[in-house]
Design a protein around this motif. Structure first.
Motif, PDB file in Angstrom:
ATOM      1  N   VAL A 249      17.187  -9.523 -34.025  1.00 57.72           N
ATOM      2  CA  VAL A 249      17.935 -10.336 -33.067  1.00 57.72           C
ATOM      3  C   VAL A 249      18.089 -11.762 -33.571  1.00 57.72           C
ATOM      4  CG1 VAL A 249      17.913 -11.296 -30.735  1.00 57.72           C
ATOM      5  CG2 VAL A 249      17.259  -8.924 -31.096  1.00 57.72           C
ATOM      6  N   VAL A 250      17.024 -12.336 -34.131  1.00 53.49           N
ATOM      7  CA  VAL A 250      17.092 -13.703 -34.656  1.00 53.49           C
ATOM      8  C   VAL A 250      18.084 -13.794 -35.811  1.00 53.49           C
ATOM      9  CG1 VAL A 250      15.798 -15.506 -35.843  1.00 53.49           C
ATOM     10  CG2 VAL A 250      14.774 -14.328 -33.904  1.00 53.49           C
ATOM     11  N   SER A 251      18.070 -12.790 -36.692  1.00 54.71           N
ATOM     12  CA  SER A 251      19.016 -12.808 -37.820  1.00 54.71           C
ATOM     13  C   SER A 251      20.456 -12.730 -37.336  1.00 54.71           C
ATOM     14  CB  SER A 251      18.706 -11.641 -38.767  1.00 54.71           C
ATOM     15  OG  SER A 251      18.941 -10.397 -38.121  1.00 54.71           O
ATOM     16  N   ASP A 252      20.695 -11.966 -36.257  1.00 57.16           N
ATOM     17  CA  ASP A 252      22.046 -11.897 -35.683  1.00 57.16           C
ATOM     18  C   ASP A 252      22.462 -13.256 -35.102  1.00 57.16           C
ATOM     19  OD1 ASP A 252      22.278  -9.246 -36.338  1.00 57.16           O
ATOM     20  OD2 ASP A 252      21.677  -8.500 -34.364  1.00 57.16           O
ATOM     21  N   LEU A 253      21.483 -13.963 -34.489  1.00 55.82           N
ATOM     22  CA  LEU A 253      21.786 -15.268 -33.906  1.00 55.82           C
ATOM     23  C   LEU A 253      22.132 -16.310 -34.962  1.00 55.82           C
ATOM     24  CD1 LEU A 253      19.001 -15.575 -31.158  1.00 55.82           C
ATOM     25  CD2 LEU A 253      21.450 -15.315 -30.771  1.00 55.82           C
TER      26      LEU A 253
END
Length: 255
Positions: A249-253
């Motif tokens: 999720v953090v990488s997508d953000l």
């Protein structure tokens, strides 16, 4: 119809079937189907909202197949859990409604916060995993927790079933029972969310059907494997899965 058949029988259709199968197996065992399904579908070029809608359809169908199996075998009584089913369905609809009105960036932030909170709970709770045989009394369920998780599930999804499993384990349910209840909630929340996405015209049947077929088959494979899962494996696996969900999720953000 002919065009749909061509989509289902194509190489892409086979890839979607495989994605659905693997995601369902992981989803039944560890409640993290979205960890496989969501990024895999995005990688093959499916838009985010269509991905979420297909995820709800496939997970809902595979969960339904599990629920039917539980009822036939006498493992659960749906009548007993009607209030939980209604609350979860409402949560799924609410989550889908919010997802269509909030930006992808904001939904990612909500997902990240939810997963971090669940990760901390799993990591630092020494009462998370109970024995395979019931040794303590099952505690009452606070329906606000499944409702909140269902909102997240309807709008985004990855890790939601794992959150439910974690919650039921903390309430001293044995692992198999926790999985059964999590599948009932997944069916309810996904059905509510899918219906909302369907009536807003987001569902793509050329994508949804092969993923759903794979999910149904994968869910039965997962149920066959569950009896061989030991709780000591869960103590290691659950935090690791949560960690990688957060990383995803953090990488997508940050993209």
């Amino acid at each position: 119809m002919e065009i749909l058949l061509q989509d289902w029988l194509s190489v892409k259709g086979f890839m979607l079937f495989t994605i659905g199968l693997l995601a369902a197996v992981i989803g039944v065992l560890f409640g993290a189907a979205g960890f496989i399904l969501m990024p895999s579908m995005l990688l093959v070029g499916i838009p985010i909202h269509a991905t979420v809608a297909v995820n709800k359809f496939a997970t809902g169908i595979s969960s339904l197949s599990n629920v039917i199996s539980f009822v036939i075998k006498g493992h659960v009584s749906l009548k007993k859990y009607i209030p939980l089913i209604l609350v979860s369905s409402l949560g799924g609809v609410s989550g889908a409604f919010l997802a269509t009105r909030l930006s992808e960036q904001i939904m990612g932030i909500v997902a990240c916060i939810s997963l971090i909170f669940a990760f901390i709970t799993v990591l630092f709770s020494n009462k998370l995993i109970v024995k395979d045989k019931k040794e303590t009394q099952e505690q009452p369920i606070n329906k606000l927790i499944p409702f909140a998780i269902s909102i997240y599930d309807g709008g985004f999804g990855p890790g939601s079933a794992l959150m439910n499993i974690t919650y039921f384990l903390k309430k001293h349910y044995i692992y198999i029972k926790a999985v059964e209840l999590a599948r009932i909630i997944s069916f309810s929340s996904c059905t509510g969310a899918f219906l909302f996405y369907y009536f807003t015209g987001i569902v793509n049947w050329g994508i949804a059907i092969p993923v759903a077929i794979g999910s149904i088959i994968g869910s039965f494979f997962g149920l066959k494997i569950i009896p061989y899962i030991q709780t000591k494996w869960l103590q290691v696996a659950l935090p690791i899965i949560f960690f990688f969900l957060i990383v995803q999720v953090v990488s997508d953000l940050l993209k």
